[in-house]
Design an enzyme around this catalytic site. Sequence first.
Site, PDB file in Angstrom:
ATOM      1  N   CYS A   2       0.771  -1.172   0.062  1.00 42.41           N
ATOM      2  CA  CYS A   2      -0.091   0.033   0.074  1.00 42.41           C
ATOM      3  C   CYS A   2       0.661   1.273   0.037  1.00 42.41           C
ATOM      4  O   CYS A   2       2.198   1.184   0.286  1.00 42.41           O
ATOM      5  CB  CYS A   2      -1.075   0.047   1.272  1.00 42.41           C
ATOM      6  SG  CYS A   2      -2.052  -1.472   1.297  1.00 42.41           S
ATOM      7  N   ASN A 101       0.950   0.828   5.811  1.00 38.51           N
ATOM      8  CA  ASN A 101       1.405  -0.036   4.834  1.00 38.51           C
ATOM      9  C   ASN A 101       2.049  -1.237   5.414  1.00 38.51           C
ATOM     10  O   ASN A 101       2.924  -1.068   6.561  1.00 38.51           O
ATOM     11  CB  ASN A 101       2.100   0.627   4.007  1.00 38.51           C
ATOM     12  CG  ASN A 101       3.013  -0.088   3.049  1.00 38.51           C
ATOM     13  OD1 ASN A 101       4.110   0.104   2.664  1.00 38.51           O
ATOM     14  ND2 ASN A 101       2.387  -1.350   2.541  1.00 38.51           N
ATOM     15  N   THR A 303       8.312  -2.616 -15.473  1.00 43.89           N
ATOM     16  CA  THR A 303       9.220  -2.883 -14.210  1.00 43.89           C
ATOM     17  C   THR A 303      10.741  -3.279 -14.904  1.00 43.89           C
ATOM     18  O   THR A 303      11.965  -2.664 -14.252  1.00 43.89           O
ATOM     19  CB  THR A 303       8.895  -3.470 -13.249  1.00 43.89           C
ATOM     20  OG1 THR A 303       7.638  -2.955 -12.838  1.00 43.89           O
ATOM     21  CG2 THR A 303       9.942  -3.328 -12.053  1.00 43.89           C
ATOM     22  N   ASP A 365      12.439 -10.211 -17.183  1.00 49.27           N
ATOM     23  CA  ASP A 365      11.348  -9.689 -16.278  1.00 49.27           C
ATOM     24  C   ASP A 365      12.075  -9.599 -15.045  1.00 49.27           C
ATOM     25  O   ASP A 365      13.168 -10.105 -14.789  1.00 49.27           O
ATOM     26  CB  ASP A 365      10.239 -10.567 -16.110  1.00 49.27           C
ATOM     27  CG  ASP A 365       8.983  -9.845 -15.691  1.00 49.27           C
ATOM     28  OD1 ASP A 365       9.221  -8.733 -15.520  1.00 49.27           O
ATOM     29  OD2 ASP A 365       7.945 -10.464 -15.824  1.00 49.27           O
ATOM     30  N   ASP A 366      11.397  -8.674 -14.309  1.00 46.13           N
ATOM     31  CA  ASP A 366      11.972  -8.377 -12.676  1.00 46.13           C
ATOM     32  C   ASP A 366      11.868  -9.755 -11.933  1.00 46.13           C
ATOM     33  O   ASP A 366      12.760  -9.960 -10.876  1.00 46.13           O
ATOM     34  CB  ASP A 366      11.437  -7.162 -12.118  1.00 46.13           C
ATOM     35  CG  ASP A 366       9.806  -7.414 -12.192  1.00 46.13           C
ATOM     36  OD1 ASP A 366       9.468  -6.750 -12.961  1.00 46.13           O
ATOM     37  OD2 ASP A 366       9.336  -7.789 -11.030  1.00 46.13           O
TER      38      ASP A 366
HETATM   39  O1  LIG Z   1       4.674 -14.071 -12.460  1.00 46.44           O
HETATM   40  P1  LIG Z   1       3.476 -12.991 -12.489  1.00 46.44           P
HETATM   41  O2  LIG Z   1       2.569 -13.398 -11.391  1.00 46.44           O
HETATM   42  O3  LIG Z   1       2.645 -12.997 -13.796  1.00 46.44           O
HETATM   43  O4  LIG Z   1       4.009 -11.822 -11.882  1.00 46.44           O
HETATM   44  C1  LIG Z   1       5.200 -11.334 -12.208  1.00 46.44           C
HETATM   45  C2  LIG Z   1       4.998 -10.148 -13.101  1.00 46.44           C
HETATM   46  O5  LIG Z   1       4.151  -9.072 -12.550  1.00 46.44           O
HETATM   47  C3  LIG Z   1       4.745  -7.877 -12.426  1.00 46.44           C
HETATM   48  O6  LIG Z   1       4.425  -6.935 -13.559  1.00 46.44           O
HETATM   49  P2  LIG Z   1       3.020  -6.138 -13.326  1.00 46.44           P
HETATM   50  O7  LIG Z   1       2.255  -6.203 -14.517  1.00 46.44           O
HETATM   51  O8  LIG Z   1       2.411  -6.112 -11.966  1.00 46.44           O
HETATM   52  O9  LIG Z   1       3.691  -4.725 -13.394  1.00 46.44           O
HETATM   53  P3  LIG Z   1       4.755  -3.840 -14.128  1.00 46.44           P
HETATM   54  O10 LIG Z   1       4.014  -3.246 -15.627  1.00 46.44           O
HETATM   55  O11 LIG Z   1       5.293  -2.825 -13.446  1.00 46.44           O
HETATM   56  O12 LIG Z   1       5.756  -4.497 -14.592  1.00 46.44           O
HETATM   57  C4  LIG Z   1       6.141  -8.050 -12.597  1.00 46.44           C
HETATM   58  O13 LIG Z   1       6.748  -7.243 -13.107  1.00 46.44           O
HETATM   59  C5  LIG Z   1       6.113  -9.251 -13.385  1.00 46.44           C
HETATM   60  O14 LIG Z   1       6.327  -8.854 -14.743  1.00 46.44           O
HETATM   61  N1  LIG Z   2      -0.424  -4.011   1.356  1.00 46.99           N
HETATM   62  C1  LIG Z   2      -0.573  -3.486   2.461  1.00 46.99           C
HETATM   63  O1  LIG Z   2       0.314  -2.478   2.877  1.00 46.99           O
HETATM   64  C2  LIG Z   2      -1.937  -3.813   2.926  1.00 46.99           C
HETATM   65  C3  LIG Z   2      -2.240  -2.944   4.366  1.00 46.99           C
HETATM   66  C4  LIG Z   2      -3.245  -3.621   5.310  1.00 46.99           C
HETATM   67  N2  LIG Z   2      -2.516  -5.120   5.721  1.00 46.99           N
HETATM   68  C5  LIG Z   2      -4.673  -4.240   4.157  1.00 46.99           C
HETATM   69  O2  LIG Z   2      -4.728  -5.327   3.821  1.00 46.99           O
HETATM   70  O3  LIG Z   2      -5.163  -3.148   4.052  1.00 46.99           O
HETATM   71 MG   LIG Z   3       5.818  -6.642 -15.035  1.00 52.36          MG
END
Ligand SMILES: O=P(O)(O)OC[C@H]1O[C@H](OP(=O)(O)OP(=O)(O)O)[C@H](O)[C@@H]1O
Ligand SMILES: NC(=O)CC[C@H](N)C(=O)O
Ligand SMILES: [Mg+2]
Length: 505
Positions: A2, A101, A303, A365-366
């Site tokens: 969050c 958060n 990312t 990917d990240d």
């Molecule tokens: O294996 P998965 O469950 O698919 O999760 C991993 C993916 O999720 C995230 O991307 P996301 O689309 O959330 O955001 P981004 O555009 O910042 O990369 C991360 O960067 C990977 O690409």
């Molecule tokens: N991702 C978070 O930081 C979540 C905060 C809190 N545990 C909620 O579920 O609202």
């Molecule tokens: Mg991604």
Amino acid sequence: MCGIVGIVGKDPVNQALYDALTMLQHRGQDAAGIMTVDQDTLRLRKANGLVRDVFHTRHMHRLQGRVGIGHVRYPTAGSSSSAEAQPFYVNSPFGIAMAHNGNLTNAQELQEQLFAKARRHINTTSDSEVLLNIFAHELYQQHSLQLTADDVFATVSRVHRQIRGAYAVVAMIIGHGVVAFRDPWGIRPLALGKRETAQGNEWIVASESVAIDGTGFTFVRDVEPGEAIYISDEGELFSRQCADNPQHVPCIFEYVYFARPDSTIDKISVYASRVNMGQKLGEKIKRDYSHLDIDVVIPIPETSCDIALEMANVLGLPYRQGFVKNRYIGRTFIMPGQTQRRKSVRRKLNAIGAEFKGKNVLLVDDSIVRGTTSEQIIEMAREAGAKKVYFASAAPEIRFPNVYGIDMPSANELIGHGREASEINDLIKADGLIYQDLDDLISAVQKENPTVERFETSVFSGEYITGDINQSYLDRLDAARNDVARNGSDQGEDANLELHNEDDD
Ligand SMILES: O=P(O)(O)OC[C@H]1O[C@H](OP(=O)(O)OP(=O)(O)O)[C@H](O)[C@@H]1O
Ligand SMILES: NC(=O)CC[C@H](N)C(=O)O
Ligand SMILES: [Mg+2]
């Protein structure tokens, strides 16, 4: 994850809070909320949705006052009902609003104790409502009519001793000021900023420095693990270490995925750490995978772009943006529910045929969490004409659930859980899969600030620093929050009582 923000200003803060939340939007897309103090009255707007959809002009007009807090939510406890959107509020003592958060690991015990000790009722299944009530109960125990900074710090010290897990918190005490504190491990980030005006100093606390820069404040420093900051309504700032044994073990996943690259957290530039990740992973491929006949390096936006560019430099290969991202679709990993995530990947990313046709591509990917993105993107690369599709992840295998504020509650939903890289490779149907080593990931981030000796890396290692996580806790978390359980519990959300919320429209 969050995002949280709190501002003590000299002029109305509604616009600055809104702007800060838009800059923290990547940390939570499910719900957003702002609470301000307008003289002696609290003003609130919170609802499910993105910041731009939750706040309309009429809400902004209502959010009067020069002190306020805000939140963007991505649930890790309870449901995604709008009743659990934040900030939360309790009327005693003084009237307190809070945004959190992180994730408490002993929320259930605390809830029981609160009722037994203080007859406090918790109306939602959110750990953040528990946290607020613990704070309120302890503040009440100070028995002060005119609150002092000492009272606030004594309260935070007592809160630290009771709650466990990860928390970065901002709370507003009506008629007094704003208090912000960070858990004794510093797992979740929190930063302080300042703006000088003719009437005196204005202060901001926020999850990421980007929200401080973007609202015209100047970054002052990170809040220390265990430290509390108290800013009176008049703009006087007090700070104190309130934890018995603070240590600095920030979450490494902030650098891998969560935070914006233009943020600096704990003196580590997120962008620079990602470049270092690319360098380390590039070197590994050069060293151990020189037999792979890669023609081009292609990131999976968004990312991984900074990581992939540096890998291409190290490997001496071209870097091409082979996927176009639809900027109107949010982050897919932080979407609740697997069905929604699967659909979104294809709507979000589209391949440029010419970059794939007849080539051996290295997709970067990240991280690979559930494998939703990687599996689909590899299929898309092949459909676009790629000969071979190799895949590299800047984070090691994610094998264990997260209990500190990242929504990975169920080991069985993680593609890396109990699997070797070769098995994961087969599942995502790659021609080769290379993961970053954990030591390399740590040194990539640590390089930017060697004073951070340890990072919170439980999703890779299964070691939970708070020492209170056992298999039965993980089993309970899984049962309560896996995708199947969540689909069931969120269906009744309309029936939830939306206490303390102003009328929806
Ligand atoms: O294996 P998965 O469950 O698919 O999760 C991993 C993916 O999720 C995230 O991307 P996301 O689309 O959330 O955001 P981004 O555009 O910042 O990369 C991360 O960067 C990977 O690409
Ligand atoms: N991702 C978070 O930081 C979540 C905060 C809190 N545990 C909620 O579920 O609202
Ligand atoms: Mg991604």
